[in-house]
Design an enzyme around this catalytic site. Structure first.
Site, PDB file in Angstrom:
ATOM      1  N   SER A 151       8.348  23.468  23.857  1.00 45.91           N
ATOM      2  CA  SER A 151       7.736  24.011  22.655  1.00 45.91           C
ATOM      3  C   SER A 151       7.687  22.978  21.523  1.00 45.91           C
ATOM      4  O   SER A 151       7.289  23.304  20.418  1.00 45.91           O
ATOM      5  CB  SER A 151       8.539  25.232  22.200  1.00 45.91           C
ATOM      6  OG  SER A 151       7.721  26.167  21.560  1.00 45.91           O
ATOM      7  N   SER A 152       8.080  21.745  21.805  1.00 44.54           N
ATOM      8  CA  SER A 152       8.201  20.728  20.762  1.00 44.54           C
ATOM      9  C   SER A 152       6.991  19.788  20.748  1.00 44.54           C
ATOM     10  O   SER A 152       6.771  19.026  21.688  1.00 44.54           O
ATOM     11  CB  SER A 152       9.488  19.919  21.002  1.00 44.54           C
ATOM     12  OG  SER A 152       9.415  18.652  20.392  1.00 44.54           O
ATOM     13  N   PRO A 153       6.202  19.820  19.663  1.00 46.72           N
ATOM     14  CA  PRO A 153       5.043  18.923  19.573  1.00 46.72           C
ATOM     15  C   PRO A 153       5.453  17.451  19.662  1.00 46.72           C
ATOM     16  O   PRO A 153       4.785  16.660  20.331  1.00 46.72           O
ATOM     17  CB  PRO A 153       4.459  19.226  18.187  1.00 46.72           C
ATOM     18  CG  PRO A 153       4.949  20.588  17.837  1.00 46.72           C
ATOM     19  CD  PRO A 153       6.287  20.723  18.497  1.00 46.72           C
TER      20      PRO A 153
END
Lengths: 200, 200
Positions: free
Chosen positions: B12-14
């Site tokens: 979920s981490s850009p």
């Protein structure tokens, strides 16, 4: 006339110190002025729930290592101060008082204070140490010590910190140029790219 | 034989996605393998008091802008997902299950899942979407869906996340090479310098 770069920092921030060592050369390359704006990160952290690095599990150990490694990577003289972090009202107030009279001298004082704290391990939270350091860049010691007690000088730092928060500043170093915000010594490559290209 | 680079990230981490797009080319340049290790940042945040970026005052507005700007700066296709952040158990478990059978295919799956989330706006928190994406890289859909329900597969992700925390991992992306930790897509320049020089 291009707009200046606003450079926000807290005197207790190692990454702010790294930024301070590199911003003037970077700005000069693209014909920009730099306005040095010390703030109190403590006031910001009340809003964001931020914590001083040494208090955060896992992150504090990494930060210790990263700070020393960054100093070596950038080639900046540095040692971890024995007291860290410290209150930075005295040095920050001093900068605004000197800035209103002589901006280049205020920059010289800011650089000298950061060096005193991060290289010579002086406790710059003390008004006396701040005034002694000021004397080394040609500022009259007693006049500065008196100024640090003035309500208007104290109020000025509060106003500047509030104005920084209103502009979205929440860390150190924090740069704003042409309304574009850059947080961190590690965004100075993107800041440079912005100055070079005018945005992308 | 040089040691591999451990690449920790949350799906979920850009910034983890940005790291994923650049780490293999960087590692190949210095003859290093990369071990992809998805973790659950939520478990880490319980320990560090960290918060998902969208919930932090001031920082969230900046992060939104910085993420889009970094994508353009690195030249990486990207859009902000409609649901952000999402739970990442399904894609993370899938990676470990595939990795034990075929590491290159696990990397292809991780890249496909990150692209599905950060480019095509698919909700990869869903086991069905994870399995559909897996099918596009030659993994049998039904076998993967069954595996995602296995207690051993669930336990594996917990063990990996705990092991990551024990090594000091607290963010995404997080790289460890030769026991040296690098946090952030913005430390990949220092990671490269480390690979080139063996430390400094």
């Amino acid at each position: 006339m291009t707009a200046p770069i606003d450079f926000y920092f807290d005197f207790s921030s190692p990454y702010g110190y790294f930024g301070s060592c590199r911003i003037e050369a970077l700005a000069a390359k693209y014909d920009r002025e730099v306005v040095w704006r010390p703030i109190l990160l403590g006031a910001v952290f009340k809003l964001t729930g931020g914590q001083p690095l040494p208090t955060i599990p896992l992150k504090s150990d990494y930060a210790h290592r990263d700070i020393l490694r960054c100093a070596r990577y950038y080639g900046i003289p540095f040692r971890i101060p024995s007291r860290f972090p410290v209150a930075t009202q005295a040095p920050a107030r001093a900068i605004y008082w000197v800035w209103d009279r002589d901006p280049p001298r205020a920059k010289a004082l800011a650089a000298a204070l950061l060096r005193a704290y991060f290289v010579d391990d002086r406790d710059i939270s003390s008004p006396e140490v701040t005034a002694e350091t000021a004397a080394t860049v040609g500022i009259e010691r007693e006049a500065l010590l008196a100024a640090l007690q003035e309500p208007a000088v104290k109020e000025r730092l509060r106003t500047e910190t509030d104005a920084a928060i209103a502009r979205g500043v929440f860390g150190s170093p924090f740069f704003i140029v042409d309304d574009e915000p850059f947080w961190g010594a590690d965004r100075m490559d993107q800041l440079e790219h912005w100055l070079k290209t005018g945005g992308w």
